[in-house]
Write an enzyme that holds these catalytic residues in place. Structure first.
Site, PDB file in Angstrom:
ATOM      1  CE  LYS A 150      -0.293  -0.412   5.053  1.00 26.18           C
ATOM      2  NZ  LYS A 150      -0.952  -0.751   5.982  1.00 26.18           N
ATOM      3  CG  MET A 169       8.429  24.256  -3.456  1.00 27.00           C
ATOM      4  SD  MET A 169       7.518  25.071  -4.495  1.00 27.00           S
ATOM      5  CE  MET A 169       6.381  26.146  -3.501  1.00 27.00           C
ATOM      6  NE  ARG A 180      -7.421   0.937  10.550  1.00 25.00           N
ATOM      7  CZ  ARG A 180      -6.107   0.784   9.849  1.00 25.00           C
ATOM      8  NH1 ARG A 180      -5.287   1.699   9.919  1.00 25.00           N
ATOM      9  NH2 ARG A 180      -5.750  -0.556   9.703  1.00 25.00           N
ATOM     10  CE1 TYR A 194      12.510  32.968  -0.192  1.00 21.48           C
ATOM     11  CE2 TYR A 194      12.662  30.522   0.065  1.00 21.48           C
ATOM     12  CZ  TYR A 194      12.374  31.575  -0.779  1.00 21.48           C
ATOM     13  OH  TYR A 194      12.091  31.296  -1.963  1.00 21.48           O
TER      14      TYR A 194
END
Ligand SMILES: *Cc1c(COP(=O)(O)O)cnc(C)c1O
Length: 823
Positions: free
Chosen positions: A491, A767, A589, A718
């Site tokens: 998964k 980023m 769950r 930054y």
């Protein structure tokens, strides 16, 4: 080797067979069929599969000789088949391929936990001009691989090098009887438990069984490993015991090494009281071990010091990897940086055939081979023949010798005298939907071709070691009885490692099931050719038609879902469709609770559209030893709930409850299957004192794209968070938070690995980029940087973010290219 089928029958004590034929290929995996007429197929039962299933298919393809446990009824009537019926087909394979009594050459058997393949390749290179050598292809070192390697040795060979690997007690005796080595080299023994042994002492003594036959006259080992040294002593009688040491100056072979100013390794050694030395292009600790073992072997063969020095000087530290990367225009690239020789061609082609996805055609780019002979002596005719039978659609030959033999190859084959000429004449637009195998000698620098064909020059990549997946699978496999099936969780795109390559590898391992999270992941795997059973854990099904059509088996956790799937099956005329019933035993769950079970069983018993193939539950605290009472409560509930279901069911229902931590801590609750997730991907989830020796699977790697020095007072990034306080060297990496480099890793919160040294981040993560402080670290633009992997465990990053390894692994963004490799 070649034998008549009746010579083979005689080795098994079987009387004459009806059809006298010559056998030149032994086959254990039907997918590797190359030469039907000369093939003898061994039907071998494995976990989750059985070679007997492929006999009819092979018969259709022309195979007429089989070693089986029993003759399949469907082929009883055929009278053109030679059947060799035996109790154990692996045992038969080993007996048939045992060292030939007439073989006059020398056989070296290599065993140990690490380095076997590299050592084999080094001895090959070092001895090649001195003898005619045969060696096991890649790491063919198992109960099946060893006899297949033995079969490849031909009569004229003067030196054969065979690897022997074992994972259980008792296996080595059988390999020893098959190989009958003259010399045995034991490399090292690694961790006690890594290969299913109870202690290092047991492991050493099992590995040494390779030297137990009277045929063995020499044992080479490192006497600095006490367990190995003890185990060797058992065989001291009548054998030449050659121990080398880096500590003991009185050892038979004493070795001392250092790195020279030129970055080469100088090896000083004392052998029979005489000191000598040489340099070699080596640098790591494991290089020293391999060099010492190879040196000891050369000395034991009486090779002169000056010849040794000359050979070592020319040693290539060749990669032994097959790298698979994504290429341009729907292509896949396999770069085989292995030595280019004839014996490794077939296994590489075999690897390619298995990796191919249906829409791709196969292309082979091959360079001139090293001066070598083929079994028949006619090397290029043989290569052309292999290419024809391996289903290669396009052949590109590089080098003068191949070009001279162009008339042997198919019409559409292309030839270039050099790699440079290929790069000048072909471009990316010449390749489309192909799986391309690049197999070239190091001097042809096929890396340049691979670089041209890769989607983009990979700057930030997630390297995935498929051998580690196999090793971890086997580690858990050995923790469970062989009757217990393994459901492998792929998964979230294989916990971030990518689903197809992982699924393919696990399918080959013989896993019972794959489990994906959502339907689309399952459909994608089917589209790429995965055929094994797949369950879907969270099937928010919008398209039942494609679920049925793709044989994807849903997990059902509510009455609503159950009713839907039955209604859809009726609508589509489906009967007997497998579903998996999820029970809630405490995770809270999803899943059925105890009170719902009577109604659940009523529904299941009253329909023939679907049936409960399995039922399962998920443990919430298997990795938390301080909450074992809760785990035990869940296990108790599971036993009770499923006991009730089985009692009410008209047919058997498989049961499974253990996840990775559960397998390690509660193996006695294995039931019929276990669901293996995080452990497969090499992350430990148990507390540090209970950690297991799992193999690292994923390495997140990037490269330095810029370096500059700055004066105190300047700032980086930054918000000016990265303050320069002394003259500093700052490197920029093309990885940012959009790639999965979490912003909390900035401002020196983590260090990354640059050329073996740790470099902290500086300033904020951007980023698409981030900066690190490499002051005092020897590095330059283009150098590789590890974010996590072999040297920096994922757990370290997880701790910084106060999370678990699962989140770090699944956060590597899809835009980061995945590169798969095998050793
Ligand atoms: C993810 C998952 C697993 C595997 O758990 P690991 O801790 O990764 O081994 C098993 N069962 C279910 C239902 C899961 O969702």
């Amino acid at each position: 080797m070649q034998l008549s089928i009746n010579e083979i029958a005689a080795r098994l004590g079987i009387h004459a067979l009806p059809h006298d034929r010559v056998i030149s290929s032994l086959l254990t995996d039907s997918r590797s069929l190359a030469n039907a007429a000369g093939t003898l197929f061994f039907a071998i039962p494995t976990d989750g599969n059985d070679g007997h299933r492929y006999i009819s298919e092979l018969y259709e393809l022309g195979v007429r000789n089989f070693v089986v446990n029993a003759i399949p009824p469907s082929l009883h009537e055929k009278n053109d088949i030679n059947w060799l019926v035996v109790g154990n087909t692996i045992d038969a394979l080993q007996r048939i391929a045992t060292r030939d009594n007439h073989f006059k050459g020398h056989i070296v058997g290599i065993t140990g936990s690490r380095g076997k393949t590299t050592l084999k390749e080094w001895i090959y290179q070092l001895m090649e001009p001195l003898s005619d050598i045969s060696r096991s292809p890649r790491s063919f070192n198992s109960q099946i691989g060893v006899p297949l390697s033995m079969w490849e040795i031909d009569k004229e060979t003067s030196l054969a090098i065979i690897e022997a690997g074992i994972s259980k007690k008792g296996e080595m005796e059988r390999l020893a009887a098959c190989i009958l080595p003259d010399t045995v080299i034991v490399t090292n023994i690694g961790d006690a438990h890594a290969e299913g042994f109870s202690s290092r002492i047991e492991k050493a003594s099992q590995k040494l069984m390779l030297a137990s036959t009277p045929r063995t006259k020499t044992i080479i080992y490192c006497s600095d490993y006490p367990e190995i040294a003890d185990a060797v002593m058992k065989y001291a009688d009548g054998r030449n015991i050659l121990g080398w040491s880096r500590k003991d100056e009185d050892a038979q072979l004493y070795i001392d090494t250092h790195i020279t100013d030129k970055g080469e390794m100088r090896i000083n050694y004392v052998w029979e009281g005489v000191a000598n030395s040489f340099t070699a292009p080596l640098d790591t600790e494991s290089d020293i071990e391999n060099a010492a073992n190879a040196l000891a072997f050369m000395l034991s063969q009486g090779i002169e010091a000056d010849v040794i020095a000359e050979r070592f000087h020319h040693l290539h530290k060749i990669g032994t990897r097959l790298n698979v990367t994504e290429g341009v225009n729907g292509c896949s690239i396999i770069l085989d940086s292995y030595t280019s020789d004839f014996s490794s061609l077939r296994p590489a082609l075999d690897f390619m055939r298995r990796r191919r996805i249906p829409r791709q055609s196969s292309t082979l780019i091959l360079s001139d081979l090293h001066h070598e002979t083929s079994p028949t002596g006619n090397l290029y005719t043989e290569i052309a023949e292999i290419i024809r039978t391996a289903g290669i659609s396009r052949f590109i030959g590089i080098g003068k010798v191949l070009s001279e033999h162009r008339e042997l190859f198919p019409e559409n084959a292309l030839f270039f005298e050099s790699t440079a000429s290929l790069l000048k004449n072909l471009s990316t637009s010449d390749f489309q939907d192909e799986i391309i195998l690049l197999k070239g000698s190091p001097e042809f620098s096929f890396k340049d071709v691979a670089e041209m064909l890769e989607t983009r020059k990979h700057e930030t990549v997630l390297e995935v070691n498929l051998d580690s997946i196999v090793a971890n699978y086997n580690y858990f496999r050995n923790s469970l009885p062989s009757s217990c099936g393994i459901v492998c969780m792929v998964k979230a795109s294989g916990y971030g490692a990518g689903s197809y390559e992982i699924a393919k590898t696990l399918q080959d391992c013989g896993a019972a099931y794959l489990a994906v999270a959502v339907l689309d992941e399952g459909i994608e795997l089917r589209r790429q050719g995965i055929t094994m059973p797949i369950m879907v854990m969270n099937p928010k099904v919008v398209n039942y038609k494609s679920m049925f059509a793709n044989r994807l088996e849903p997990e059902i956790y509510s009455f609503g879902m159950l009713k839907d799937v039955i209604a859809e099956a009726e609508k589509n005329g489906i009967t007997g469709y497998p579903i998996h019933i999820k029970l809630d035993t405490g995770m809270h769950r999803m899943g059925f609770v105890e009170e719902e079970l009577p109604a659940l069983m009523d529904i299941i018993n009253s329909t023939d559209t679907v049936y409960a193939k399995s039922t399962f539950s998920h443990l919430a605290t298997a990795d938390c030893p301080d909450m074992d009472d809760f785990t035990e409560l869940q296990l108790e509930r599971f036993n009770r709930y499923t006991g009730y279901m089985l009692e009410r069911s008209k047919q058997p229902i498989l049961r499974h409850v253990l996840n990775s931590a559960g397998i390690l801590r509660y193996p006695e609750h294995h039931y019929d299957m276990a669901r293996l997730g995080i452990g497969l991907y090499g992350a430990n989830t148990l507390p540090p004192e209970m950690e297991k020796p799992l193999a690292v699977v994923s390495t997140l790697r990037t490269v330095i794209i810029a370096i500059r020095e700055y004066e105190p007072g300047e700032t980086v990034g930054y918000g000016r968070w990265g303050k320069i306080e002394r003259r500093s060297r700052i490197a920029t990496l093309p990885i940012g938070y959009a790639d999965g480099m979490n912003r909390h890793f900035g401002r020196g919160n983590i260090s990354v690995m640059v050329n073996g040294k740790e470099a902290p981040t500086i300033g904020n993560i951007c980023m698409d980029a981030c900066m690190i402080d490499v002051t005092g670290i020897d590095c330059e633009v283009g150098d590789s940087v590890e974010i996590f992997g072999q040297n920096l465990p994922v757990q370290r990053l997880a701790d910084i973010l106060d999370t678990i390894p699962y989140e770090i692994l699944t956060s590597v963004s899809p835009r980061v290219k995945r590169v798969y490799f095998r050793e």
